[in-house]
Design a protein around this motif. Structure first.
Motif, PDB file in Angstrom:
ATOM      1  N   GLY A 194     -15.082 -18.893  32.953  1.00 21.72           N
ATOM      2  CA  GLY A 194     -15.913 -19.478  33.964  1.00 21.72           C
ATOM      3  C   GLY A 194     -16.387 -18.535  35.016  1.00 21.72           C
ATOM      4  N   LYS A 195     -15.767 -17.417  35.426  1.00 24.16           N
ATOM      5  CA  LYS A 195     -16.014 -16.158  36.190  1.00 24.16           C
ATOM      6  C   LYS A 195     -16.864 -15.151  35.693  1.00 24.16           C
ATOM      7  N   PRO A 196     -17.935 -14.720  36.529  1.00 29.17           N
ATOM      8  CA  PRO A 196     -18.742 -13.567  35.797  1.00 29.17           C
ATOM      9  C   PRO A 196     -17.634 -12.339  35.597  1.00 29.17           C
ATOM     10  N   ILE A 197     -18.195 -11.872  34.363  1.00 30.47           N
ATOM     11  CA  ILE A 197     -17.646 -10.697  33.779  1.00 30.47           C
ATOM     12  C   ILE A 197     -18.609  -9.477  33.809  1.00 30.47           C
ATOM     13  N   LYS A 198     -17.847  -8.285  34.466  1.00 26.55           N
ATOM     14  CA  LYS A 198     -18.807  -7.021  34.773  1.00 26.55           C
ATOM     15  C   LYS A 198     -18.084  -6.172  33.756  1.00 26.55           C
ATOM     16  N   LEU A 199     -18.576  -5.640  32.418  1.00 25.17           N
ATOM     17  CA  LEU A 199     -17.716  -4.950  31.622  1.00 25.17           C
ATOM     18  C   LEU A 199     -18.706  -3.503  31.404  1.00 25.17           C
ATOM     19  N   THR A 200     -17.976  -2.439  31.737  1.00 23.22           N
ATOM     20  CA  THR A 200     -18.422  -1.073  31.727  1.00 23.22           C
ATOM     21  C   THR A 200     -17.839  -0.371  30.428  1.00 23.22           C
ATOM     22  N   LEU A 201     -18.863   0.115  29.491  1.00 22.61           N
ATOM     23  CA  LEU A 201     -18.339   1.131  28.186  1.00 22.61           C
ATOM     24  C   LEU A 201     -18.646   2.377  28.693  1.00 22.61           C
ATOM     25  N   LYS A 202     -17.609   3.236  28.671  1.00 20.60           N
ATOM     26  CA  LYS A 202     -17.855   4.682  28.957  1.00 20.60           C
ATOM     27  C   LYS A 202     -17.714   5.499  27.820  1.00 20.60           C
ATOM     28  N   HIS A 203     -18.756   6.394  27.110  1.00 15.37           N
ATOM     29  CA  HIS A 203     -18.595   7.185  25.941  1.00 15.37           C
ATOM     30  C   HIS A 203     -17.935   8.453  26.760  1.00 15.37           C
ATOM     31  N   VAL A 204     -16.902   8.801  26.504  1.00 13.29           N
ATOM     32  CA  VAL A 204     -16.050   9.892  27.252  1.00 13.29           C
ATOM     33  C   VAL A 204     -16.361  11.208  26.422  1.00 13.29           C
ATOM     34  N   GLY A 205     -16.818  10.971  25.195  1.00 15.97           N
ATOM     35  CA  GLY A 205     -16.966  12.141  24.454  1.00 15.97           C
ATOM     36  C   GLY A 205     -18.244  13.066  24.821  1.00 15.97           C
ATOM     37  N   THR A 206     -18.639  13.846  23.747  1.00 13.64           N
ATOM     38  CA  THR A 206     -19.688  14.726  24.220  1.00 13.64           C
ATOM     39  C   THR A 206     -20.680  14.694  22.890  1.00 13.64           C
ATOM     40  N   ILE A 207     -20.296  14.360  21.912  1.00 15.19           N
ATOM     41  CA  ILE A 207     -21.191  14.117  20.776  1.00 15.19           C
ATOM     42  C   ILE A 207     -22.430  13.074  20.933  1.00 15.19           C
ATOM     43  N   PRO A 208     -23.938  13.458  20.531  1.00 14.17           N
ATOM     44  CA  PRO A 208     -24.963  12.642  20.900  1.00 14.17           C
ATOM     45  C   PRO A 208     -24.564  11.365  20.151  1.00 14.17           C
ATOM     46  N   LYS A 209     -25.295  10.252  20.547  1.00 11.36           N
ATOM     47  CA  LYS A 209     -25.101   8.881  19.853  1.00 11.36           C
ATOM     48  C   LYS A 209     -25.747   9.033  18.392  1.00 11.36           C
ATOM     49  N   GLU A 210     -26.535   9.911  17.874  1.00  7.88           N
ATOM     50  CA  GLU A 210     -26.991   9.878  16.619  1.00  7.88           C
ATOM     51  C   GLU A 210     -26.065  10.152  15.548  1.00  7.88           C
ATOM     52  N   ALA A 211     -24.889  11.187  16.258  1.00  2.23           N
ATOM     53  CA  ALA A 211     -23.769  11.288  15.421  1.00  2.23           C
ATOM     54  C   ALA A 211     -22.444  10.666  15.696  1.00  2.23           C
ATOM     55  N   MET A 212     -22.484  10.192  16.717  1.00  2.26           N
ATOM     56  CA  MET A 212     -21.095   9.539  17.331  1.00  2.26           C
ATOM     57  C   MET A 212     -21.600   8.529  18.447  1.00  2.26           C
ATOM     58  N   GLY A 213     -22.413   7.462  17.945  1.00  2.59           N
ATOM     59  CA  GLY A 213     -22.912   6.428  18.912  1.00  2.59           C
ATOM     60  C   GLY A 213     -21.843   5.458  18.939  1.00  2.59           C
ATOM     61  N   HIS A 214     -21.441   4.904  20.278  1.00  5.05           N
ATOM     62  CA  HIS A 214     -20.660   3.752  20.707  1.00  5.05           C
ATOM     63  C   HIS A 214     -21.233   2.455  21.158  1.00  5.05           C
ATOM     64  N   ASN A 215     -21.150   1.525  20.774  1.00  2.00           N
ATOM     65  CA  ASN A 215     -21.604   0.254  21.701  1.00  2.00           C
ATOM     66  C   ASN A 215     -20.145  -0.726  21.664  1.00  2.00           C
ATOM     67  N   LEU A 216     -20.494  -1.932  22.267  1.00  2.00           N
ATOM     68  CA  LEU A 216     -19.515  -2.718  22.467  1.00  2.00           C
ATOM     69  C   LEU A 216     -20.037  -4.264  22.355  1.00  2.00           C
ATOM     70  N   VAL A 217     -19.545  -4.870  20.968  1.00  2.00           N
ATOM     71  CA  VAL A 217     -20.288  -6.022  20.818  1.00  2.00           C
ATOM     72  C   VAL A 217     -19.108  -7.240  20.865  1.00  2.00           C
ATOM     73  N   ILE A 218     -19.263  -8.134  21.835  1.00  2.00           N
ATOM     74  CA  ILE A 218     -18.474  -9.284  21.564  1.00  2.00           C
ATOM     75  C   ILE A 218     -18.836 -10.428  20.921  1.00  2.00           C
ATOM     76  N   LEU A 219     -18.299 -10.827  19.802  1.00  2.00           N
ATOM     77  CA  LEU A 219     -18.686 -12.050  18.984  1.00  2.00           C
ATOM     78  C   LEU A 219     -18.170 -13.138  19.286  1.00  2.00           C
ATOM     79  N   GLN A 220     -19.095 -14.301  19.099  1.00  2.00           N
ATOM     80  CA  GLN A 220     -18.535 -15.677  19.262  1.00  2.00           C
ATOM     81  C   GLN A 220     -17.409 -15.938  18.397  1.00  2.00           C
ATOM     82  N   GLN A 221     -16.481 -17.052  18.931  1.00  2.00           N
ATOM     83  CA  GLN A 221     -15.391 -17.188  18.298  1.00  2.00           C
ATOM     84  C   GLN A 221     -15.835 -18.151  16.951  1.00  2.00           C
ATOM     85  N   GLY A 222     -14.759 -17.380  15.828  1.00  2.00           N
ATOM     86  CA  GLY A 222     -15.267 -17.898  14.816  1.00  2.00           C
ATOM     87  C   GLY A 222     -16.222 -16.985  13.664  1.00  2.00           C
ATOM     88  N   THR A 223     -16.786 -16.036  14.367  1.00  2.00           N
ATOM     89  CA  THR A 223     -17.627 -15.244  13.409  1.00  2.00           C
ATOM     90  C   THR A 223     -17.122 -14.327  12.691  1.00  2.00           C
TER      91      THR A 223
END
Length: 174
Positions: free
Chosen positions: A74-103
């Motif tokens: 019930g409280k706002p969530i502020k989430l930061t994803l940092k890609h601390v590597g050096t490889i470009p996203k085309e070869a080593m892309g990262h994201n973070l996806v939070i799934l609904q329960q039961g997915t």
């Protein structure tokens, strides 16, 4: 990152030392101890109204630095994803996806692999997603804000092809 924290003996001793006679006297103010403290949340301070400030890093070895995150329901969530590597996203892309329960994580990841045009976020699975960052390359970061009202455990993963095997975890909402 190392952050030096200086803790004065005055604070460590509760501002007062008790002598053997039972008298209280101030501890010497010039005595201090330096402690090296390592933290990945350095410089991140909660903003007004945002109780849940979360920071997670992804690297060039296909790893998140945390497999568990915690937040208050019930409280706002502020989430930061940092890609601390050096490889470009085309070869080593990262994201973070939070799934609904039961997915079904495996079925979701299989559909995500086919969604290159939308940075591996399958439009057909929108109802299965609580929130997600954009796809990042080395040195980039993204911050998202959302609220989860229902307590429980929510899986999170990186949907870049092949990453889900190593880049996943849980968000525990209490």
């Amino acid at each position: 990152m190392n952050k030096k924290v200086t803790i004065s003996m005055v604070m460590l001793m509760g501002f007062l030392a008790v002598t053997s006679c039972g008298k209280k006297e101030a501890a010497p103010a010039d005595e201090s101890t330096e402690i090296n403290e390592t933290t990945s949340d350095e410089g991140v301070k909660p903003e007004a109204g945002v109780e849940n400030v979360l920071v997670i890093e992804g690297n060039d070895q296909m790893q998140f630095n945390k497999s568990e995150l915690k937040a208050v329901a019930g409280k706002p969530i502020k989430l930061t994803l940092k890609h601390v590597g050096t490889i470009p996203k085309e070869a080593m892309g990262h994201n973070l996806v939070i799934l609904q329960q039961g997915t079904d994580e495996g079925a979701f990841a299989a559909k995500a692999i086919e969604a290159k045009a939308t940075d591996y976020i399958p439009a057909s699975e929108k109802a299965s997603i609580v929130a997600h960052t954009k796809l990042l390359g080395g040195g980039e970061e993204d911050t998202i804000e959302f609220t989860i009202d229902k307590k429980g455990t929510y899986n999170f993963l990186c949907t870049f092809p092949g990453h889900v095997a190593m880049m996943k975890g849980v968000l525990i909402v209490e």
